[in-house]
Each structure stands twice: as C-alpha cells, then as structure tokens.
Design a protein around this motif. Structure first.
Motif, PDB file in Angstrom:
ATOM      1  N   TYR A 267     -33.132  21.696 -25.225  1.00  0.00           N
ATOM      2  CA  TYR A 267     -32.302  20.665 -24.606  1.00  0.00           C
ATOM      3  C   TYR A 267     -32.807  20.372 -23.201  1.00  0.00           C
ATOM      4  CZ  TYR A 267     -28.962  21.776 -28.336  1.00  0.00           C
ATOM      5  OH  TYR A 267     -28.370  21.982 -29.563  1.00  0.00           O
ATOM      6  N   VAL A 268     -32.544  19.164 -22.739  1.00  0.00           N
ATOM      7  CA  VAL A 268     -32.872  18.804 -21.360  1.00  0.00           C
ATOM      8  C   VAL A 268     -31.640  18.155 -20.738  1.00  0.00           C
ATOM      9  CG1 VAL A 268     -33.926  16.606 -22.094  1.00  0.00           C
ATOM     10  CG2 VAL A 268     -34.469  17.570 -19.841  1.00  0.00           C
ATOM     11  N   LEU A 269     -31.338  18.552 -19.501  1.00  0.00           N
ATOM     12  CA  LEU A 269     -30.161  18.080 -18.800  1.00  0.00           C
ATOM     13  C   LEU A 269     -30.567  17.341 -17.536  1.00  0.00           C
ATOM     14  CD1 LEU A 269     -27.000  18.175 -18.489  1.00  0.00           C
ATOM     15  CD2 LEU A 269     -27.344  20.239 -17.107  1.00  0.00           C
TER      16      LEU A 269
ATOM     17  N   ILE B 265     -21.526  23.606 -25.083  1.00  0.00           N
ATOM     18  CA  ILE B 265     -22.051  22.564 -24.203  1.00  0.00           C
ATOM     19  C   ILE B 265     -21.085  22.307 -23.046  1.00  0.00           C
ATOM     20  CG2 ILE B 265     -22.532  20.080 -24.075  1.00  0.00           C
ATOM     21  CD1 ILE B 265     -23.903  20.337 -26.794  1.00  0.00           C
ATOM     22  N   ASP B 266     -19.797  22.310 -23.338  1.00  0.00           N
ATOM     23  CA  ASP B 266     -18.818  22.158 -22.258  1.00  0.00           C
ATOM     24  C   ASP B 266     -18.983  23.268 -21.221  1.00  0.00           C
ATOM     25  OD1 ASP B 266     -17.767  19.938 -23.491  1.00  0.00           O
ATOM     26  OD2 ASP B 266     -16.069  21.003 -24.404  1.00  0.00           O
ATOM     27  N   GLN B 267     -19.221  24.493 -21.703  1.00  0.00           N
ATOM     28  CA  GLN B 267     -19.409  25.610 -20.785  1.00  0.00           C
ATOM     29  C   GLN B 267     -20.706  25.464 -20.004  1.00  0.00           C
ATOM     30  OE1 GLN B 267     -17.087  28.182 -20.239  1.00  0.00           O
ATOM     31  NE2 GLN B 267     -18.445  28.399 -18.465  1.00  0.00           N
TER      32      GLN B 267
ATOM     33  N   LYS C 129     -32.884  26.314 -23.847  1.00  0.00           N
ATOM     34  CA  LYS C 129     -33.057  26.546 -25.282  1.00  0.00           C
ATOM     35  C   LYS C 129     -31.901  27.406 -25.771  1.00  0.00           C
ATOM     36  CE  LYS C 129     -36.443  27.570 -28.859  1.00  0.00           C
ATOM     37  NZ  LYS C 129     -37.855  27.896 -29.148  1.00  0.00           N
ATOM     38  N   TRP C 130     -31.342  27.012 -26.909  1.00  0.00           N
ATOM     39  CA  TRP C 130     -30.266  27.785 -27.504  1.00  0.00           C
ATOM     40  C   TRP C 130     -30.859  29.033 -28.153  1.00  0.00           C
ATOM     41  CZ3 TRP C 130     -25.324  28.537 -27.236  1.00  0.00           C
ATOM     42  CH2 TRP C 130     -24.675  29.240 -28.249  1.00  0.00           C
TER      43      TRP C 130
ATOM     44  N   SER D 114     -26.384  31.914 -26.610  1.00  0.00           N
ATOM     45  CA  SER D 114     -26.281  31.347 -25.263  1.00  0.00           C
ATOM     46  C   SER D 114     -27.417  30.366 -25.027  1.00  0.00           C
ATOM     47  CB  SER D 114     -26.327  32.450 -24.196  1.00  0.00           C
ATOM     48  OG  SER D 114     -27.593  33.105 -24.209  1.00  0.00           O
ATOM     49  N   PHE D 115     -27.202  29.428 -24.092  1.00  0.00           N
ATOM     50  CA  PHE D 115     -28.267  28.565 -23.613  1.00  0.00           C
ATOM     51  C   PHE D 115     -29.053  29.317 -22.546  1.00  0.00           C
ATOM     52  CE2 PHE D 115     -25.382  25.179 -25.133  1.00  0.00           C
ATOM     53  CZ  PHE D 115     -26.287  24.397 -25.837  1.00  0.00           C
TER      54      PHE D 115
END
Length: 400
Positions: free
Chosen positions: A213-215, A258-260, A283-284, A290-291
């Motif tokens: 994932y990228v944020l 994801i909210d966390q 990465k999950w 955990s992420f």
C-alpha cells in the motif's frame, strides 16, 4: 487574494502530475524548469516548460528560480520537486528560495532527519509503528552472522539520492536476496561502483504485491494533517531497477485495520509537527496481522495522482494552507483504478497475469492515468501520449 502558480523542478511524469492536479483544482498553468523537455510534458497546454543549460548545478537552478520569481511579483509561487534529488537541492538552498517561494515540504532539518531510514525506524519504534527489522551494514562491516535475520532479505540504500545516481549492471532499487552468495555479490556490486554510504539489510515481509500500500499525506504549516489517501498496489513495474514504480493502484477495501493505520499516521505526524507533502509505503504482514512501514518520502510520489483520482486532490490542500483556509480532512475515499499503462494492457494482460485480482478491479469505472487529460489533448499531445503508452505497453508485455 493574489494569483498563485506552481513552479516545478523537473519535467517527468511527476511534474505533469503536479501540473494536472493544479489545473483540475484551480485551472492554473504551471511552470516547469529542467535539463531537458521530457515526453511527459511535451506539447502540453497546462505546463510551460523551460529548458535551462546547466540546470543540474545548484547555482544555475537558484539563479533561474530567483530571476523568474522577480518577474512574477504579483503571483504567489509554489515550488515543487519532481524527484528526491530536487527535494534535497531545495533543502540545500532553502534560505534563499523560501524568500521567493512557498515550499510545501518539510523544513530542511526535519526533512533531512526523516529521509534517513535509520532515523525514521527509530521514530517508528518510539511511536509503536510496525516496521521490518533493519540493520545498517557497510563495506567494512557487512557480516550478517551477529544479526537476528534469516533469508530471504531485503538490501537497500540508507541514503537513496546518491545511490540512484549510480549506474551499473545488475543494479536494483531494492534487492530481494535468497542466500548468502546473493548478498555477498550485491554488497560487492554496490560498493565497487561508487556508493559511499551505509546500506540497510532488512527482514523480508512475505506476500504478494497486492499486500503493498502507499499513503499520500499533506500536513499544513501548523502541523495539522489535511489530506490522507491510501492506495492498494495492483501491479508493480517488473524492471528490478524500477521496483516501487507502480503500474496500477486501486482503492483498498475499508477495514478497521486501515482506520487504525490512518489514526496511527495522524498521531505520528501531528506529534512531530510535520509539515508538507509526503508519502509512506506499507505492506500488510499476515504473520503479525499488521501494516509494516518501509519508507517515509518527503514529497508527492511519482504515482501520487492516484489520490486525485480517488477524490483527494493535494492541490486543494496546498492552496488552502497558503491562504489559511480551514477545511475538513480530505480522504481519498472514491473507488478508483490509477494506471501507468493502458486499460487495454490491464484487460488483456493482467487478466492473464493474475486473474483472481483482475476480477476485483475489472468493473471499476473511475479509471485514469496521470498522463492522459481531456483538457490537454491537442493533436500533437494526443499522438505523443498515444505513442508513449503503446511503446510502454509493448515493453511491459515482453517483461511479464
């Protein structure tokens, strides 16, 4: 309210990303400066490109930017970097440039500190943000026997700007190493070709690319988070030297995890009083549920236009901050598919590469690329982009 204009260092896809985000949000044309006019900005009506001889030299870059600013005294100028090297050049000349430009990045002291992955991981430890175990190694001290690590392992530069400027056969953006022999060869290749800094050897988080994932984030000048947008990786570039240059990103399925993640990132950024644009890679990890975070990049990423497609246009947040406008946090919560290839490639090739994941994205209607823009679609531009995408698809098809 004064007029404003983005000024972009570089002329690549990320430069067009900035120009398009601002044109969509505010209808403004951007100014780009660079060493050459790359295809991504050629024949564009939304970005004016100026090629400057010697622009790779700091003194030339600064002189160019200062002289330009002096001709635009009635306009608020916002300075963007299209790549990490330009971010550090802004840091090096911040005292001068900040007199003429609003700079939507961290101030140099913070930026330089957090760009060092070792420092970033120390902060992750402090804030309880999971990350893969990592250790520094060097030419003189590359022995793994005392480290609590087992293969496969990741090897990557702790100082990436100098590393990315090197060219040598077999170079990878980040090495995935299966055994000691591969590790020894990679270490020798890196240091025998001029790299001068430490490397990081890191635990490998197993799982497919779709676990990555990228944020994208933007924090205003008071350190308040104003934009958060998460994308799930669909397809990565198969070229080992371009690993992390994503080809397809989609909207993640909402979840408590994801909210966390959002809550943890907001707490971290606001507690350290971070300001400006950044993106973080995760990465999950199925093992720990955990992420795990890998990087904290202090700029908008090459693929950050996915946030615009998702409904989180960072150009809005940057201008709000410039003019002290308060707004609710912008989340990229629309279903989307962002591509750095054609839809045809996804439908024809990705369906074969990964039919299970293809089934999850094939019906998404909100699909876009950074480079194709209906408002910037002259005949010359259209033909240039069409040729680029066709060539890119052909290269990708041969690589998979």
């Amino acid at each position: 309210m004064k007029n404003f204009q983005p000024v972009i260092l570089g002329t690549d896809l990320n430069a067009y990303n900035v120009a398009r985000a601002f044109h969509m949000a505010h209808g403004v044309t951007s100014q780009a400066f660079g060493n050459a006019e790359l295809m991504q900005v050629k024949h564009s009506k939304i970005v004016s490109t100026t090629v400057v001889d010697g622009f790779y030299k700091d003194e030339v870059m600064v002189e160019t930017l200062v002289n330009y600013a002096k001709t635009m005294t009635d306009t608020e100028l916002i300075l963007f970097a299209s790549g990490e090297n330009y971010v550090f050049r802004i840091f090096s000349n911040y005292d001068v440039l900040s007199n003429y430009y609003h700079i939507p990045y961290a101030e140099p002291k913070m930026g330089i500190y957090y760009s060092d992955k070792v420092n970033f991981y120390q902060e992750c430890e402090k804030y309880g943000i999971p990350y893969p175990k990592a250790y520094q190694v060097s030419r003189e001290n590359s022995d793994l026997s005392q480290l609590n690590l087992t293969f496969p392992l990741i090897l990557k530069p702790s100082e990436s700007t100098d590393y990315f400027s090197l060219t040598f056969e077999g170079k990878e953006k980040a090495y995935i190493l299966q055994n000691q022999a591969e590790y020894d060869k990679a270490i020798a290749d890196v240091y025998n070709n001029g790299y001068q800094h430490d490397m990081l050897v890191q635990e490998y988080v197993a799982g497919p690319v779709t676990d990555e994932y990228v944020l994208n984030v933007y924090s205003d000048k008071k350190g308040k988070v104003r934009l958060l947008s998460l994308g799930q990786i669909v397809l990565d570039n198969p070229d080992s030297e371009l690993r992390g240059n994503y080809l397809a990103i989609t909207s993640p399925k909402p979840s408590q995890q994801i909210d966390q993640l959002y809550a943890d990132v907001i707490h971290f950024l606001e507690d350290i009083k971070f300001t400006g644009l950044a993106n973080m890679d995760f990465k999950w990890d199925e093992t720990t549920q955990s992420f795990k975070t890998f990087d904290f990049n202090l700029r908008q990423g090459r693929s950050s236009f996915f946030s615009v497609v998702a409904g989180a246009n960072y150009a809005i947040s940057v201008v709000d901050d410039l003019h002290d406008i308060d707004r609710e946090v912008i989340y990229g919560d629309q279903a989307f598919l962002w591509l750095d290839c054609t839809e045809k490639f996804i439908h024809d090739q990705y369906a074969k590469i990964n039919p299970t994941e293809y089934a999850k994205i094939k019906d998404i209607k909100n699909v876009d690329t950074t480079i194709t823009y209906a408002a910037d679609n002259s005949l010359l531009r259209r033909e240039t982009v069409k040729k680029y995408l066709k060539t890119n698809d052909k290269r990708l098809k041969a690589s998979f």
